[in-house]
Scaffold this motif. Structure first.
Motif, PDB file in Angstrom:
ATOM      1  N   LEU A   1     -71.811  -4.937  18.544  1.00 44.46           N
ATOM      2  CA  LEU A   1     -73.031  -4.238  18.147  1.00 44.46           C
ATOM      3  C   LEU A   1     -73.969  -4.203  19.351  1.00 44.46           C
ATOM      4  CD1 LEU A   1     -73.797  -5.761  14.624  1.00 44.46           C
ATOM      5  CD2 LEU A   1     -72.665  -3.601  15.123  1.00 44.46           C
ATOM      6  N   LEU A   2     -74.597  -3.045  19.580  1.00 46.48           N
ATOM      7  CA  LEU A   2     -75.619  -2.922  20.610  1.00 46.48           C
ATOM      8  C   LEU A   2     -76.955  -2.738  19.896  1.00 46.48           C
ATOM      9  CD1 LEU A   2     -76.125  -2.787  23.672  1.00 46.48           C
ATOM     10  CD2 LEU A   2     -75.989  -0.296  23.502  1.00 46.48           C
ATOM     11  N   ILE A   3     -77.872  -3.687  20.114  1.00 49.56           N
ATOM     12  CA  ILE A   3     -79.133  -3.736  19.370  1.00 49.56           C
ATOM     13  C   ILE A   3     -80.283  -3.531  20.340  1.00 49.56           C
ATOM     14  CG2 ILE A   3     -80.601  -5.157  17.894  1.00 49.56           C
ATOM     15  CD1 ILE A   3     -78.037  -6.695  17.107  1.00 49.56           C
ATOM     16  N   GLU A   4     -81.165  -2.568  20.037  1.00 50.97           N
ATOM     17  CA  GLU A   4     -82.382  -2.368  20.803  1.00 50.97           C
ATOM     18  C   GLU A   4     -83.368  -3.444  20.386  1.00 50.97           C
ATOM     19  OE1 GLU A   4     -85.807  -1.377  22.573  1.00 50.97           O
ATOM     20  OE2 GLU A   4     -85.786  -1.003  20.420  1.00 50.97           O
ATOM     21  N   MET A   5     -83.769  -4.304  21.341  1.00 55.95           N
ATOM     22  CA  MET A   5     -84.469  -5.528  20.990  1.00 55.95           C
ATOM     23  C   MET A   5     -85.923  -5.293  20.586  1.00 55.95           C
ATOM     24  SD  MET A   5     -82.870  -8.231  23.753  1.00 55.95           S
ATOM     25  CE  MET A   5     -83.504  -9.642  22.840  1.00 55.95           C
ATOM     26  N   LYS A   6     -86.542  -4.228  21.100  1.00 53.78           N
ATOM     27  CA  LYS A   6     -87.939  -4.007  20.754  1.00 53.78           C
ATOM     28  C   LYS A   6     -88.088  -3.588  19.294  1.00 53.78           C
ATOM     29  CE  LYS A   6     -92.086  -1.550  22.251  1.00 53.78           C
ATOM     30  NZ  LYS A   6     -92.668  -0.583  23.211  1.00 53.78           N
ATOM     31  N   SER A   7     -87.269  -2.639  18.873  1.00 59.48           N
ATOM     32  CA  SER A   7     -87.334  -2.182  17.480  1.00 59.48           C
ATOM     33  C   SER A   7     -86.387  -2.958  16.577  1.00 59.48           C
ATOM     34  CB  SER A   7     -86.990  -0.696  17.410  1.00 59.48           C
ATOM     35  OG  SER A   7     -85.670  -0.472  17.888  1.00 59.48           O
ATOM     36  N   MET A   8     -85.516  -3.791  17.188  1.00 58.64           N
ATOM     37  CA  MET A   8     -84.509  -4.571  16.479  1.00 58.64           C
ATOM     38  C   MET A   8     -83.690  -3.661  15.552  1.00 58.64           C
ATOM     39  SD  MET A   8     -83.220  -7.468  16.763  1.00 58.64           S
ATOM     40  CE  MET A   8     -84.481  -8.199  17.821  1.00 58.64           C
ATOM     41  N   THR A   9     -83.142  -2.616  16.157  1.00 62.23           N
ATOM     42  CA  THR A   9     -82.284  -1.686  15.424  1.00 62.23           C
ATOM     43  C   THR A   9     -80.940  -1.584  16.140  1.00 62.23           C
ATOM     44  OG1 THR A   9     -83.190   0.186  16.671  1.00 62.23           O
ATOM     45  CG2 THR A   9     -84.182  -0.301  14.519  1.00 62.23           C
ATOM     46  N   ILE A  10     -79.897  -1.350  15.358  1.00 64.60           N
ATOM     47  CA  ILE A  10     -78.549  -1.172  15.905  1.00 64.60           C
ATOM     48  C   ILE A  10     -78.429   0.258  16.410  1.00 64.60           C
ATOM     49  CG2 ILE A  10     -76.090  -1.177  15.378  1.00 64.60           C
ATOM     50  CD1 ILE A  10     -76.713  -3.263  13.193  1.00 64.60           C
ATOM     51  N   VAL A  11     -78.088   0.433  17.677  1.00 60.84           N
ATOM     52  CA  VAL A  11     -77.976   1.774  18.257  1.00 60.84           C
ATOM     53  C   VAL A  11     -76.523   2.176  18.500  1.00 60.84           C
ATOM     54  CG1 VAL A  11     -80.249   1.676  19.305  1.00 60.84           C
ATOM     55  CG2 VAL A  11     -78.276   0.847  20.614  1.00 60.84           C
ATOM     56  N   LEU A  12     -75.617   1.220  18.487  1.00 62.28           N
ATOM     57  CA  LEU A  12     -74.217   1.554  18.746  1.00 62.28           C
ATOM     58  C   LEU A  12     -73.329   0.473  18.145  1.00 62.28           C
ATOM     59  CD1 LEU A  12     -72.561   3.739  20.229  1.00 62.28           C
ATOM     60  CD2 LEU A  12     -72.518   2.247  22.229  1.00 62.28           C
ATOM     61  N   ALA A  13     -72.202   0.896  17.606  1.00 55.60           N
ATOM     62  CA  ALA A  13     -71.229  -0.037  17.034  1.00 55.60           C
ATOM     63  C   ALA A  13     -69.836   0.494  17.313  1.00 55.60           C
ATOM     64  CB  ALA A  13     -71.460  -0.205  15.537  1.00 55.60           C
ATOM     65  N   ASN A  14     -68.903  -0.411  17.573  1.00 59.24           N
ATOM     66  CA  ASN A  14     -67.545   0.055  17.834  1.00 59.24           C
ATOM     67  C   ASN A  14     -66.736   0.117  16.537  1.00 59.24           C
ATOM     68  OD1 ASN A  14     -67.100  -2.648  17.353  1.00 59.24           O
ATOM     69  ND2 ASN A  14     -65.686  -2.930  19.086  1.00 59.24           N
ATOM     70  N   ALA A  15     -65.492   0.571  16.675  1.00 63.61           N
ATOM     71  CA  ALA A  15     -64.647   0.781  15.494  1.00 63.61           C
ATOM     72  C   ALA A  15     -64.368  -0.529  14.763  1.00 63.61           C
ATOM     73  CB  ALA A  15     -63.333   1.455  15.917  1.00 63.61           C
ATOM     74  N   MET A  16     -64.181  -1.624  15.503  1.00 60.32           N
ATOM     75  CA  MET A  16     -63.907  -2.905  14.854  1.00 60.32           C
ATOM     76  C   MET A  16     -65.117  -3.379  14.046  1.00 60.32           C
ATOM     77  SD  MET A  16     -61.913  -5.261  14.026  1.00 60.32           S
ATOM     78  CE  MET A  16     -60.465  -4.940  15.036  1.00 60.32           C
ATOM     79  N   ALA A  17     -66.337  -3.093  14.542  1.00 60.89           N
ATOM     80  CA  ALA A  17     -67.529  -3.449  13.776  1.00 60.89           C
ATOM     81  C   ALA A  17     -67.568  -2.684  12.457  1.00 60.89           C
ATOM     82  CB  ALA A  17     -68.779  -3.168  14.605  1.00 60.89           C
ATOM     83  N   GLU A  18     -67.141  -1.433  12.489  1.00 58.94           N
ATOM     84  CA  GLU A  18     -67.105  -0.648  11.253  1.00 58.94           C
ATOM     85  C   GLU A  18     -66.073  -1.220  10.281  1.00 58.94           C
ATOM     86  OE1 GLU A  18     -68.413   3.813  12.638  1.00 58.94           O
ATOM     87  OE2 GLU A  18     -66.344   3.234  12.977  1.00 58.94           O
ATOM     88  N   ARG A  19     -64.884  -1.564  10.809  1.00 58.99           N
ATOM     89  CA  ARG A  19     -63.829  -2.091   9.935  1.00 58.99           C
ATOM     90  C   ARG A  19     -64.209  -3.466   9.383  1.00 58.99           C
ATOM     91  NH1 ARG A  19     -60.353   0.197  13.904  1.00 58.99           N
ATOM     92  NH2 ARG A  19     -60.008  -1.824  14.905  1.00 58.99           N
ATOM     93  N   LEU A  20     -64.806  -4.321  10.210  1.00 59.78           N
ATOM     94  CA  LEU A  20     -65.128  -5.684   9.788  1.00 59.78           C
ATOM     95  C   LEU A  20     -66.255  -5.702   8.756  1.00 59.78           C
ATOM     96  CD1 LEU A  20     -64.275  -8.608  10.370  1.00 59.78           C
ATOM     97  CD2 LEU A  20     -66.087  -8.713  12.091  1.00 59.78           C
TER      98      LEU A  20
END
Length: 815
Positions: A480-499
């Motif tokens: 997961l790639l998280i923008e720390m200022k807004s604390m939002t997820i900006v990108l996720a890979n396929a394994m993150a979706e499956r898990l």
């Protein structure tokens, strides 16, 4: 009154011809001005522009070339007909066939004059039409050069008619070249422009250029450097050769020659030849300057167009296509190659043929083995121009490319400030490639190189982005790639979706702390907030899935800064299988430990039990005296006590912490243990040295248990030094990875040390290297320290052993 056809200037003192001029030219719609003396010509030229000049060089005399110069200063150069007298028919015929209309031999008829005027004016109109249609496009340069070529021919015809020559040649020389090139020639033997050359250092023309002196070539008269055979042949015996020089610069030579059956030239002829040559040099310099201006303008326009075309390209292939098309159109007479190199490559990667160059004559292997002029340019980035005579600097394939000796090779580097991207090498004739063309080639290379750099970097960035995207999406762990200022997820890979069970779009709408559940809790355990702030190197917890399950995972955070923003790269590993395997391994270890412990207990209890069994058997089956009986009962009592001690120590090893842990002073517990072990220390003559940290934090402990562990460690050290020694007890505190404070206690003895194999077993129950004892002291100590959240380890050498105790410090209560 101006006429539709225009004005004709006739310079001819042959009065019988004047009525024919008037009749024929008048019928053709021309107005006529006739000059019978050369002094009348300047006034006529000052009054108007002329479309046609008919000139008899014998009338104009030494001003013949000056008249041409005046006409070429008009907006549109006039057509020119040169009138000769008694020229040989074969010379006139050859001139008309090869040089085009423009030479009229006296005596001539009205029909001959009409035909010659029509042909000459038709040729001029055709040239003007081409100029109007194509200007300011690609034909402007060709039109200007055609005007220059006509001027060459007109100068040669004036010399031919003025001196009744059998051969006239105009030869031009580029400064620095080893060759002199024929650009126009009339008479016998005839040579086409560009197909004849002379060597600068091995010819009569070269001698005249190098010394800037005219030569009168007389039959059977010795020439400088014995150059008789350099120009004469069986047909030509006399001649003149004069340099074309202007402002100290030599442009070339004019040569006139007669056959052996004609009278030789005189010194007066040579003087007039020199004067005409001087005039020719000035008019050539003027027209060439105009041509250079046209060329520079055209090159600037073409460079501008090339720059615009290159702005829109995104691939090296597009750059290659544009460059090849541009060079082929701008330098149509040139042949050569475009060499391209990638910035990180040690050599050229591709070769592209230009115009009529053969791609099969050159490949990368040949270039690598014999780089020639290209290799020199690639090495230092300096453009070079060479002739085929410089064979030492040229590769074999370059010599083959420049197969004719009158050609020139030019090479320019495709170079930026940071790297070399290739080179352009072309071969052409010197007359069509001068300083302007070289500057254009260098300028074009200067435009092309940054574009190649841009597209190669763009390709490298695109390749890297695609590679990293592939690695990111193909990773076996969830990311997961998280923008720390807004604390939002900006990108996720396929394994993150499956898990997680969520799509990337869904994950971008979920707060990260809603996906993460803590694992271990407690005061010292890091929180989810610590994880999302990137303050912990790793974190064990759970991942909330869409189906409602919590999956055990481990998190590895990394803080990344990009474009003034901070991101948290969260690597998530599924620990379900690892946890299952760890539990299975722990269970197996427990069973194995129970097996070993059971065997040890059975062994330890079996000995006193067997002794007790034998004693009771004797007492029951044999009569003994009272004294003997009391002794046997005493022995039985000892074995019972021994079994009781074993059971008690086993209970100490595994008893639960029934009492509440309280903050305790380690130093107080150590003092109590030392007091209890004083007899053993005195018995073994062991000196105690205290190295205690004054501000040592307290620990949460069951005082009696921890004191027992310290006692066992002190006694174990004393027994390891039967002949006396020193026991150092050192205390200190330190941070444990920035999470919590630890209290460290080291027991350092000066005994013989412990072997590596013994150190692996020393904390096992019932393991002992001493003859006496149960072998439970260190095992009990290990168990007590572990139940207090600490660790016990040993390090040893031949100079002694050190037992290390690490305990978590008690939290400080804020008042």
């Amino acid at each position: 009154m101006e006429t539709q056809a225009g004005w004709v200037l006739v310079i001819d003192n042959d009065e019988p011809s004047h009525p024919l001029y008037q009749a024929v030219l008048g019928e053709m719609g021309f107005s006529i001005e006739i000059c019978t003396r050369s002094t009348q010509v300047p006034l006529a030229l000052s009054r108007r522009s002329f479309e046609l000049l008919i000139i008899d060089p014998n009338t104009a005399g030494s001003q013949s070339i000056n008249v041409l110069a005046q006409l070429y200063r008009q907006v549109t150069p006039a057509s020119v007909i040169v009138v000769g007298c008694n020229l040989l028919p074969d010379i006139v015929e050859t001139s008309m066939r090869d040089g085009g209309p423009g030479l009229l031999n006296r005596p001539w008829s009205a029909e001959q004059l009409r035909a010659m005027v029509g042909a000459t004016m038709g040729q001029q109109q055709s040239s003007l039409l081409g100029q109007v249609i194509h200007a300011p496009g690609s034909s402007v340069r060709a039109t200007v050069e055609s005007d220059l070529q006509r001027l060459y021919q007109q100068i040669v015809r004036i010399i031919l008619a003025r001196f009744t020559a059998d051969r006239v040649s105009l030869m031009l020389w580029n400064d620095g070249s080893d060759f002199i090139n024929v650009v126009a020639s009339e008479g016998f033997p005839f040579a086409l422009p560009g197909e004849r050359t002379a060597l600068l250092y091995d010819s009569l023309s070269g001698w005249v250029i190098r010394h800037m002196e005219p030569l009168l070539l007389e039959p059977d008269v010795a020439l400088p450097f014995d150059m008789q055979n350099s120009w004469r042949n069986v047909a030509l015996c006399a001649g003149m050769c004069a340099p074309l020089a202007v402002r100290g610069r030599v442009l070339g030579v004019l040569t006139a020659a007669r056959r052996c059956d004609q009278p030789a030239y005189t010194s007066d002829d040579l003087d007039e030849m020199v004067e005409l040559t001087y005039q020719a040099a000035w008019v050539l310099d003027f027209v060439q300057s105009q041509l250079h201006a046209h060329r520079r303008t055209q090159f600037l326009v073409r460079l501008y167009n090339l720059s615009n075309a290159l702005l829109a390209v995104n691939t090296a292939r597009e750059v290659e296509q544009i460059v090849v098309a541009h060079l082929s159109e701008t330098l149509p007479e040139a042949r050569g190659y475009l060499f391209l190199r990638e910035s990180d490559s040690p050599g050229i990667n591709s070769i592209v043929a230009l115009n009529r160059a053969s791609q099969s004559d050159l490949n990368l292997d040949i270039l690598h083995d014999d780089p020639g002029l290209v290799g020199q340019v690639l090495a230092d980035g300096i453009p070079r121009m060479r002739q085929p005579s410089n064979q030492r600097e040229l590769a074999a394939w370059e010599q083959q490319l420049a197969s004719q000796r009158d050609q020139v090779l030019c090479c320019a580097a495709l170079k930026t400030d940071s790297s070399m991207y290739g080179a352009i090498e072309i071969v052409t004739r010197p007359l069509s490639f001068g300083e302007d063309e070289l500057q254009y080639l260098v300028a074009a290379a200067t435009l092309i190189a940054p574009v190649l750099e841009k597209v190669q970097r763009h390709a490298a960035v695109a390749w890297a982005a695609d590679r990293y995207s592939t690695l990111f999406q193909s990773a076996s762990d969830a990311i997961l790639l998280i923008e720390m200022k807004s604390m939002t997820i900006v990108l996720a890979n396929a394994m993150a979706e499956r898990l997680s069970g969520y799509s990337q779009a869904d994950l971008m709408l979920i707060a990260p702390n809603r996906l993460i559940a803590p694992g271990r809790t407690g005061r010292s355990a890091p929180s989810v907030a610590d994880l999302l702030a990137g303050n912990v190197p790793e974190y064990a917890g759970y991942l909330h899935t869409r189906s409602g399950y919590n999956i055990p995972v481990s998190f590895a955070p990394s803080v990344v800064s990009y474009a003034s923003a901070r991101y948290l790269l969260l690597l998530i590993r599924n620990n379900t299988e690892a946890q299952r395997q760890a539990q299975q391994l722990a269970q197996q270890e427990k069973l194995s430990g129970m097996t070993r412990l059971t065997a040890s207990i059975a062994h330890e209890i079996n000995n006193p039990l067997q002794a007790l069994h034998n004693t009771l058997h004797l007492l029951l089956n044999r009569p003994f005296t009272e004294e003997k009986r009391e002794r046997l009962l005493s022995m039985a009592q000892m074995e019972v006590n021994r079994m009781a001690e074993i059971v008690r120590r086993m209970l100490d090893l595994h008893r639960p912490a029934a009492e509440d842990m309280r903050p305790s002073s380690v130093h107080s517990l150590l003092d109590g243990a030392l007091n209890s072990a004083a007899p053993q220390l005195q018995q073994h003559h062991v000196l105690i040295e205290r190295d205690w940290f004054a501000q040592l934090p307290r620990v949460l402990a069951i005082g009696g248990h921890l004191k027992q562990a310290f006692y066992d460690l002190i006694v174990n050290a004393a027994e390891a030094m039967p002949d006396g020694g020193r026991l150092i007890i050192r205390t200190r505190s330190e941070e444990n990875g920035g999470l919590m404070q630890q209290v460290l206690i080291d027991f350092i003895d000066s005994g013989p040390g412990i072997s590596e194999n013994e150190a692996k077993l020393i904390f096992e129950p019932f393991y002992s290297t001493k003859r006496t004892g149960l072998g439970l002291g260190l095992a009990v100590s290990y168990s007590i320290v572990e139940r207090h959240g600490g660790s016990l380890s040993v390090s040893s050498s031949t100079s002694g052993s050190t037992f290390h105790v690490a305990l978590p410090a008690a939290p400080v209560v804020q008042k």
